[in-house]
Write a protein that holds these residues in place. Structure first.
Motif, short mmCIF file in Angstrom:
data_model
loop_
_atom_site.label_atom_id
_atom_site.label_comp_id
_atom_site.label_asym_id
_atom_site.label_seq_id
_atom_site.Cartn_x
_atom_site.Cartn_y
_atom_site.Cartn_z
N ARG A 1 0.84 -1.20 0.00
CA ARG A 1 0.00 0.00 0.00
C ARG A 1 0.87 1.26 0.00
O ARG A 1 0.53 2.27 -0.62
N ASP B 1 -5.10 -0.99 5.78
CA ASP B 1 -6.29 -1.06 4.93
C ASP B 1 -7.52 -1.15 5.83
O ASP B 1 -7.72 -2.17 6.50
N PRO B 2 -8.35 -0.12 5.89
CA PRO B 2 -9.52 -0.15 6.79
C PRO B 2 -10.46 -1.32 6.51
O PRO B 2 -10.99 -1.93 7.43
N GLN B 3 -10.66 -1.64 5.23
CA GLN B 3 -11.58 -2.73 4.89
C GLN B 3 -11.03 -4.08 5.35
O GLN B 3 -11.76 -4.92 5.89
N LEU B 4 -9.72 -4.28 5.16
CA LEU B 4 -9.10 -5.53 5.61
C LEU B 4 -9.18 -5.66 7.13
O LEU B 4 -9.50 -6.73 7.66
N GLU B 5 -8.92 -4.56 7.84
CA GLU B 5 -8.99 -4.61 9.30
C GLU B 5 -10.41 -4.89 9.78
O GLU B 5 -10.62 -5.63 10.75
N LYS B 6 -11.40 -4.35 9.08
CA LYS B 6 -12.79 -4.59 9.45
C LYS B 6 -13.15 -6.06 9.28
O LYS B 6 -13.80 -6.67 10.15
N LEU B 7 -12.72 -6.68 8.18
CA LEU B 7 -13.01 -8.08 7.93
C LEU B 7 -12.30 -8.98 8.95
O LEU B 7 -12.87 -9.95 9.46
#
Length: 602
Positions: A115, A124-130
């Motif tokens: 990144r 990565d906010p989306q990766l951390e959320k998942l």
């Protein structure tokens, strides 16, 4: 149900039958035939009592009983054996957990590098959320505590963001000093905290000041950079920091990077309370675990609040919103960081009407006393009581070249050297006048040192021998515990305060020292402690404390001695030159020759 025929007669008149249905009067049970109990193998435990068949007593073929096992009084007990087995089992599981943790950190760090190459944020906010959703589902399925698993997930992410610890290879840095009377002298390092507090005062008041001599380590440099981000005209070099003055700080709309020192963050946060508006603070991964929520127990009374910008992290980055009405008095809860109490005291002069801070703990009071010394040096009225401090508002008056006092924790180690090896040491610099500094001198005098304090230097001389036993209360202060432990090991029979210090207890266990813990006191007993293996020091102060402890326990091996150089560059050079203390000269910086020109030949 058992049916009895009438022709069988009364029960007592009938012959008894055994379990095989054979009568006792039957010829099959005659004297010439062995009983069934004699024919079958004996039971392991015969509960029928004596006289009812042979008992198993572990005799051999010849009928001899085995000799009882020899009891080894020095051997491990059964409880110790079981504990050792459990330790091995759990340690094996921990090893597997750490191996998986290293792999997880590598994968997330790899994602962050990709990144970064695309000019994006490392996380990565989306990766951390998942990942968090999957983590919560697994934790719920296993029935683990929700609050603890949330903290664990945050900690796991820190390993990928923090600097990777280099794998230790080699023999380490062995500490085995010459135990001879010393005769040395050097310029003592100035107080890092005093330097930073005075720099913050000059920048916030718009005063022109040059601080020198200064050790440009990470905390000092990080604060200078952070103040520059909020419009302070600051410049620095190898041994000085200068604030040109002429303008004050401006926090509105700024994003300030404070590095990794929490005291720097607290000072900037408290200085921003006097400015209405919003600003943001961010820092290195170590500050992402800071308990920022505890500060909101105090900030509303000062017309402000702190909002975490990442709901998954309890600490930085945070947004400060301030500008409301400020109370003239606040009471600190017991769990507030002592460094925050010191920073709030330092900034209180900039609040309308000043501020009175109540509820100071013992450790917080020591930190606040340092701030009070800086305020008084800047002509700000500050009164320190037993558990409170009152600061008046005003305009700081700062000298163009103020005097920087010696660092108490660092220079106390230098002054303790004659107690460990005999001799005399002269430390150049002004010894501070505060309660912590006075406690250090009183302790050294109690161990047989003569202390001569002058305006620009302090001299410690060993007279006589160390006492046979001693009480060393300096361990109650975390900054002084490394030196206090070294002195206690040298005395041998000593009572050391600070039993809740895990690092001190760990070192004593590693040395095989004999001690007992009674309340908050570690009672050391005379013995011959030793050392095996290497040790990763958690802090430069502990590395220097091990350097002193090596006078009593030679052979201590450090894995990360280089961190001391980043904090105090001259320490190892001076330590290795004892007992004379004549250090190797610093390499001179190459001067650029501006008269030379590069000529291109075609």
């Amino acid at each position: 149900m058992i049916k009895i025929r009438k022709e069988d007669g009364p029960l007592e008149d009938r012959p008894r039958r055994d379990a095989e249905g054979v009568s006792d009067e039957s010829p099959r049970n005659g004297a010439d035939r062995p009983r069934r109990d004699d024919r079958r193998p004996p039971r392991k435990f015969d509960k029928r009592g004596p006289g009812r068949g042979p008992r198993r007593d572990n005799r051999d073929f010849f009928g001899r009983r085995p000799e009882p096992p020899v009891q080894d009084d020095d051997g491990p007990s059964k409880a110790e054996i079981v504990t050792g087995q459990r330790c091995n089992d759990i340690a094996e599981i921990d090893d597997q957990i750490l191996g998986l943790l290293e792999k997880r950190a590598f994968l997330i760090r790899k994602e962050g590098a990709w990144r970064k190459s695309r000019q994006k944020s490392l996380v990565d906010p989306q990766l951390e959320k998942l990942l968090r959703a999957a983590f919560d589902r697994s934790a719920g399925r296993l029935g683990l505590d929700a609050k603890l698993t949330k903290q664990l997930f945050t900690l796991l992410n820190q390993f990928s963001l923090a600097d990777a610890r280099k794998k230790f290879e080699g023999e380490g840095y062995k500490l085995a000093p010459r135990v001879e009377p010393i005769s040395a002298g050097l310029k003592g390092p100035r107080s890092f905290r005093y330097t930073r507090m005075l720099l913050a005062m000059a920048a916030s008041s718009g005063a022109s000041a040059t601080l020198s001599p200064v050790t440009m380590n990470a905390p000092n440099k990080d604060l200078a950079k952070a103040l520059k981000q909020v419009d302070a005209p600051i410049h620095w070099d190898d041994d000085f920091i200068r604030n040109d003055g002429g303008r004050t700080l401006e926090f509105e709309g700024k994003m300030v990077f404070v590095g990794e020192d929490k005291f720097n963050f607290y000072m900037l946060l408290c200085l921003a309370l006097g400015h209405a508006g919003r600003c943001k603070f961010t820092g290195k991964p170590s500050l992402q675990l800071l308990d920022a929520a505890s500060l909101n127990k105090v900030l509303p009374s000062l017309g402000a609040r702190l909002v975490p910008m990442n709901p998954n992290n309890p600490g930085l980055p945070v947004r400060l919103e301030c500008g409301g009405a400020m109370d003239e008095s606040v009471t600190l809860p017991g769990n507030v960081d002592p460094d925050f109490a010191a920073a709030l005291t330092l900034a209180a002069w900039s609040f309308p009407g000043g501020l009175t801070i109540k509820g100071l703990t013992r450790e917080a009071r020591d930190r606040v006393a340092e701030s009070v010394a800086v305020l008084k040096a800047c002509s700000i009225k500050a009164d320190l009581a037993k558990d409170s401090v009152s600061v008046s508002d005003g305009v700081p008056v700062i000298e163009a070249q103020p005097q920087l006092p010696l660092s108490v924790p660092l220079n106390a180690m230098l002054l303790a050297l004659p107690a460990l090896s005999g001799g005399r040491i002269n430390v150049e610099g002004a010894w501070p006048r505060n309660e912590q500094a006075d406690r250090v001198l009183d302790q050294l005098k109690a161990l047989g040192l003569r202390i001569d304090v002058a305006t620009e230097n302090i001299v410690a001389t060993m007279e006589g021998e160390l006492p046979a036993s001693a009480d060393i209360p300096l361990g109650a202060s975390p900054d002084l515990m490394p030196m206090a432990l070294a002195l206690a090991l040298k005395v041998g029979d000593a009572r050391l305060s600070g039993a809740d210090n895990d690092v001190a207890v760990e070192l004593l266990d590693r040395m095989g020292a004999s001690y007992e813990i009674d309340g908050d006191v570690i009672a050391l007993k005379p013995g011959r402690p030793g050392w095996e293996g290497t040790w990763f020091s958690p802090d430069p102060l502990w590395s220097m404390g091990c350097a002193l402890a090596a006078f009593a326990v030679p052979g201590i091996v450090l894995e990360n001695h280089g961190e001391v150089t980043a904090t105090w560059p001259e320490f190892w050079n001076f330590y290795n030159s004892l007992p004379t203390g004549k250090m190797k000269p610093k390499p001179e910086r190459e001067q650029k020759d501006d008269t030379r020109r590069r000529i291109k030949i075609r």
